[in-house]
Design a protein around this motif. Sequence first.
Motif: not given
Length: 436
Positions: A267, A309, A422, A436
Motif C-alpha cells: 500500500p 488502495v 493490499s 489492491a
Amino acid sequence: MSTLQATLAKFKNKEAVIGIAGLGYVGLPLMLRYSGVGYRVIGIDIDAEKVNQLNTGKSYIEHIPAEKIAGARASGFEATTDFSRAAECDALVMCVPTPLNKYREPDISFVINTMNALKPHLRTGHVISLESTTYPGTTEEELLPRAEEGGLKVGEDLFLVYSPEREDPGNPDFETRTIPKVVGGHTRACLEVGVALYEQAIDHIVPVSSTKAAEMTKLLENIHRAVNIGLVNEMKIVADRMGIDIFEVVDAAKTKPFGFTAYYPGPGLGGHCIPIDPFYLTWKAREYGLHTRFIELSGEVNRAMPEYVVGKLMDGLNDAGKSLKNSKVLVLGIAYKKNVDDMRESPSVKIMELIEAKGGIVAYTDPHVPVFPKMREHHFDLSSEPFTAENLASFDAVLLATDHDRFDYDLIKQHAKLIIDSRGKYREPAAHIIKA
C-alpha cells in the motif's frame, strides 16, 4: 604511546566507555550489544521519559524485551539527558533521526544539534561515529568543522567515522551482531579506530575508503529497494488491469536462480529509511547539476499507492451500493511492516487520512499498537478495536494494510463484508475480496 595506539588499546581491552546519543530503534539494540560483550555504556537522549523508563529497566520498543534492558542496567548501563556525560565516554555514536522537511529536503537538524551538544565535551582520544542515514558529504561538511572547533585535530587527537545503521526491526534472521557493518573514516587513522570500535561487537566489518563512500553505500542500499518496490507497484497496477495476479507472477519469477530478486507490492512505503533516504541523494545531486530520474519516479509511484488502495476501497463499496462517505472502514495493521510496533512513515496512516478526508468513518486494529501514538505530522484519537468476528462483521469494509502474523486471516475472510487486500494474503478469488 600515541593517541592512536592508546585509543586502539582501549577498545581491544574493552576498557573503553561507549556513549550512544539517541536511544531508539538503532541506538537501543547497539547499546544492548556493547553491554552484552562487556563494555560500559552511557546512553544519552533528549527524551526524559525514555531515559527514566530505561533506568528503571523498562523497554518502549516492542521487540526489545524489558529483561534485556534490566540486564544491561545490571551490567552498568545508564541513560541520561546530560550531554556533559560525553566526557566520560571514549566513543560517541550518534543514532539520531534524519527526516525530510515539508519540501522533501533533508532535515539534518537532529545531527547538527546533537553534535553541537557534544562539542563542548570533546577531548583527546574521542571517536565520533555517525550512524544516521544522510547525504554524501555530511560527516565532512557538518561534523568535521564542529569537531575541530576546540583546537583538536581529527585523525591525530580525535577520530571521525561514518558507519550507517542497518537495523531491520522484527527480522528474526538477523541481529545487530550478524549484520555486516560498513565503516568509513575521515583519515586512515580514523578508519583504524572505527574498525576497532565496531569489530568487538559486530561479526563482520566492511571498511571503505572514506566517509562519503560509506554514506553513499547506505543510500544505494535503500534506493535499490525503493526503486524496485516502485517498479513492482507499477507492475501491480498493470497486472490488475489485465486480470493477472501480480503476487503469482512474482512468486513464479523468483524461481529463477539468478538475475532476479523478489520484491512484493504493497500500500506504499513505510519505515524511517526507504520512503526518505532516496531523497537525500536527489537533493545533494542538484548541487552537481544532476537530476536523479529513477529515484524521483519511484518516489512518485510509491507515494501514489495509498490513493490507489483507497480507490479500490471506493470501487468495492460502490459495487455494494455504498459510498465511502459515512461508511465504516476498519484498517487492519497500522505499523509500517508486519510484526513490529514501528509507525514511522506508515502508509496505513496516509490511507486512514484519505478515508477520513472523503467522509469515511475510520477505525483500526493492530495487536502491536494498542493506542494510536503521538506522531509529528499525524494524529488520530483512536485505540485498537477488538479483533472479533462480531466486530469484523460490523464494518462496511475491512482494509488489510499490514499483514501481521497475529491476525486470523480465516476469521477475517469468514466475517468481513468486504475485504480490500493490499498485501496479497488472499490468493483464491472470492466475491467479497478485492486485491489492491
